[in-house]
Design an enzyme around this catalytic site. Sequence first.
Site, PDB file in Angstrom:
ATOM      1  N   ASP A   1      36.049 -30.885  -4.300  1.00  0.00           N
ATOM      2  CA  ASP A   1      37.777 -30.485  -4.078  1.00  0.00           C
ATOM      3  C   ASP A   1      38.289 -29.286  -3.240  1.00  0.00           C
ATOM      4  O   ASP A   1      38.448 -28.195  -2.393  1.00  0.00           O
ATOM      5  CB  ASP A   1      36.865 -28.803  -5.249  1.00  0.00           C
TER       6      ASP A   1
ATOM      7  N   GLU B   1      44.386 -27.709 -13.619  1.00  0.00           N
ATOM      8  CA  GLU B   1      43.897 -26.869 -13.008  1.00  0.00           C
ATOM      9  C   GLU B   1      44.816 -27.820 -11.440  1.00  0.00           C
ATOM     10  O   GLU B   1      44.920 -28.207 -11.186  1.00  0.00           O
ATOM     11  CB  GLU B   1      42.423 -26.917 -12.642  1.00  0.00           C
TER      12      GLU B   1
END
Length: 804
Positions: A230, A427
């Site tokens: 991420d 997301e």
Amino acid sequence: MDTHHRRRRRLRGAVAGAALVTLLSASLAALPSYAADEELVVNGGFEDGTTGWFVNNGNATDKAVLSTTDQAFAGEAAALTTERATTGSGPMQDLSGKVRAGETYELTAKIRYDAAAAPATKQFFATMHYGGGSYTNLVSVTATKGQWATLDGRFTIPADQNVGTARLFFETPWTSNPSADPATHLMDFVLDDVSVVGAAPPGPPSKTIEVLGKLPGEHNPLISHKFGADGFGFVEDGRVYMYMTNDTQGYAPDPVTGVSPQINYGSINQITLISSEDLVNWTDHGEIQVAGPQGVAPFTNNSWAPGMAKKTVDGVDKYFLYYANGGGSSNVITGASPLGPWTSERDSTLIDGRTPGAEAVAWKFDPAPLVTDDGAYLYFGGGPASTSMPAAERFNNPKNIRVIELGDDMVSTQGTAAVVDAPVAFEAAQVFERDGKYYLSYSSHFGGNDFGGNQATLPGYPGGGQIGYMISDDPMSFPKETYAGVMFPNQSQFFGAGTGGNNHQSVFELDGKYYFTYHAPTLNKRINGSTTQGYRSPHIQELTFNADGTVQQVVGDYAGVDQVKDLDPFQVLEAETFAWQQGLTTAKVDGGSAQFGDQAPNLVVRDVDAGDWSALSSVDFGDGAASVTARVKPLVEGATVEVRLDDREGAVVGTLDLDTPVGEWADVTAALEGVSGVHDVYFTFAGPAGVDLVEVDTWEFAADAAGPAVELDVTASARCLAGKAYVAVRATNLADVAADVELVTPFGARVVRDVAPGANAYQSFATRSGSLAAGVATATGTAVLDGVTVETAHEAAYGDLSCG
Ligand SMILES: [Ca+2]
Ligand SMILES: [Ca+2]
Ligand SMILES: [Ca+2]
């Protein structure tokens, strides 16, 4: 009695100390990383009552009462066992996880019984219960009633013994029906001074990633000694900081198979951080303990999917690290620099169920900040759409992403969150600004019941697990019409089996170019093949644009991006900077960073075995490097670091002898030969096999001394004159100031003062012989250059000559 016992205790201590000294001096080179004679029993003298002890309960019938008595062998207390129900009824201590199969231990204990009705002598055992019905008598003694008996013996645990359960207890010889004769079999007894000494428990299994995870010449994944997911790229003063979910936190490869259990996101409460000025050489800054009881924000449990922004608040530059606190909320901590130190300005989460406009968002996570000239914004959200929406809309336009304005302090929100209507959104929203447009990229979902079933994807909408993007003029407004296409397809398209799953991207700008960050479990794949366990690694590709502002779809590869600048070696470089490496790990140590400052964390390189190596890419040595200095802590004698250029098996250009005292930090320096221009630099470690060689903190190269010089053009020649040999030396002053010139030969010397620029100093030296051997003449020029008196020697050779 007390005096006697105290003396004895001192004696035992002295013996143990002497044994340790002997071990250290005898086998320093092979010293294991644990003490070989560690006391494994807790409270063996019962001076802390019955702490650490309980009554053997291996069988349901094994009952007794355990208390302490002042009738001790040593100290103030011993353990008294009464009301024994079986011969196994006795004090027990759990040594599970402390003892190892195949190891030998020394057991001692004092035991005594006094009951009038008991027999005159009685055998006692120290026994290990390995779980189930597995019992092994370790040491025994036959005690005489009313006297202290000593259990003293060695036992070796069989190499194939399962020691997952290992519980030590004391008992009398087994008989099936002890209650038929309780005076013989179930007498009370007193135990004291229990000791089991031997190999300490194994440390936690190594997390070191042994495979070559980033191949020399390739630039993806960014690092190979740890994982990171991420990634969020943040640029400050020409350096890119990559904040990442610390996937390494739960990585626990099995010591035998090398395979780790599947990643457990629930255990991740650290952000891991690396940085680079060139996108190839990455410095490890370690982990930020964000959440959990010891975290900067202890009211949060997890730290996933970070986002970073800088803002000047009340005249102070601050750095705001946003993160997902699991799926339910998001939070922010504040840094004094991109590397911290970190503090929490809040005592509750920033985004949660109370955030206006976010009520319907299932996952209030993945916060990504954006600071513009006009304001600051936070993008967040994801997960299943509200079930009140029609199935097709839940699939294609789930309206699960939000944007909200951040307060001036960056640690509060203001107003109501607005819907980002990102098609097929899952997301990971992130926004960057380019030419007055706002680009919002995000990860798309894979369908399924969470999103209303597998509806048909609307034409042009992204497929599952892709990175889609939108372009808007307004950072608060992303209607579905702003959808612009797929920025990045799924990573498995490029990296193959085992690398699928959703992604999480960011875009940053460095020196006018845009870069796309994403993750893929490529290192995990290099460790375990196509069956990965979910441990992800950071990658970067360049992001380029079409004339209309849309992006060229990113292609993932191992080559990655070009190195944007050469590395300057003539500065302190943290040794935890790697372009490539193998076999190494890093660990944070106390004190600040020599390269990044006192407030920045410092790491050292560890798990350095013979054959391990690290490398820096495209290092510009300019006119030349004369030496390299390393800050090291040798762990053994006889280790070296070999410095090579361009290949880890290339010629050695310098060798650092790690000959400073073992266990102490010191600087070591090595001269370098032939190191100039731009090269990859390899540091290869050599030394005894099977032990850690050294810890390394920093590297620093020193340039060749290249001060100003008095340049002379010097010639020397041999001549014959009247049957005698002469050496004629001529030095022309090439400097632009006058110089004194000294001419020196084996046959004499002459100083010529104030030789003007372009003029000569000349002398013909008589040898007084008819022949002359070849030799060298020296001309030394002395002049004041830039206010400093400089003396420079030059040599000129002459040949042999016979004037016969
Ligand atoms: Ca005691
Ligand atoms: Ca190693
Ligand atoms: Ca360091």
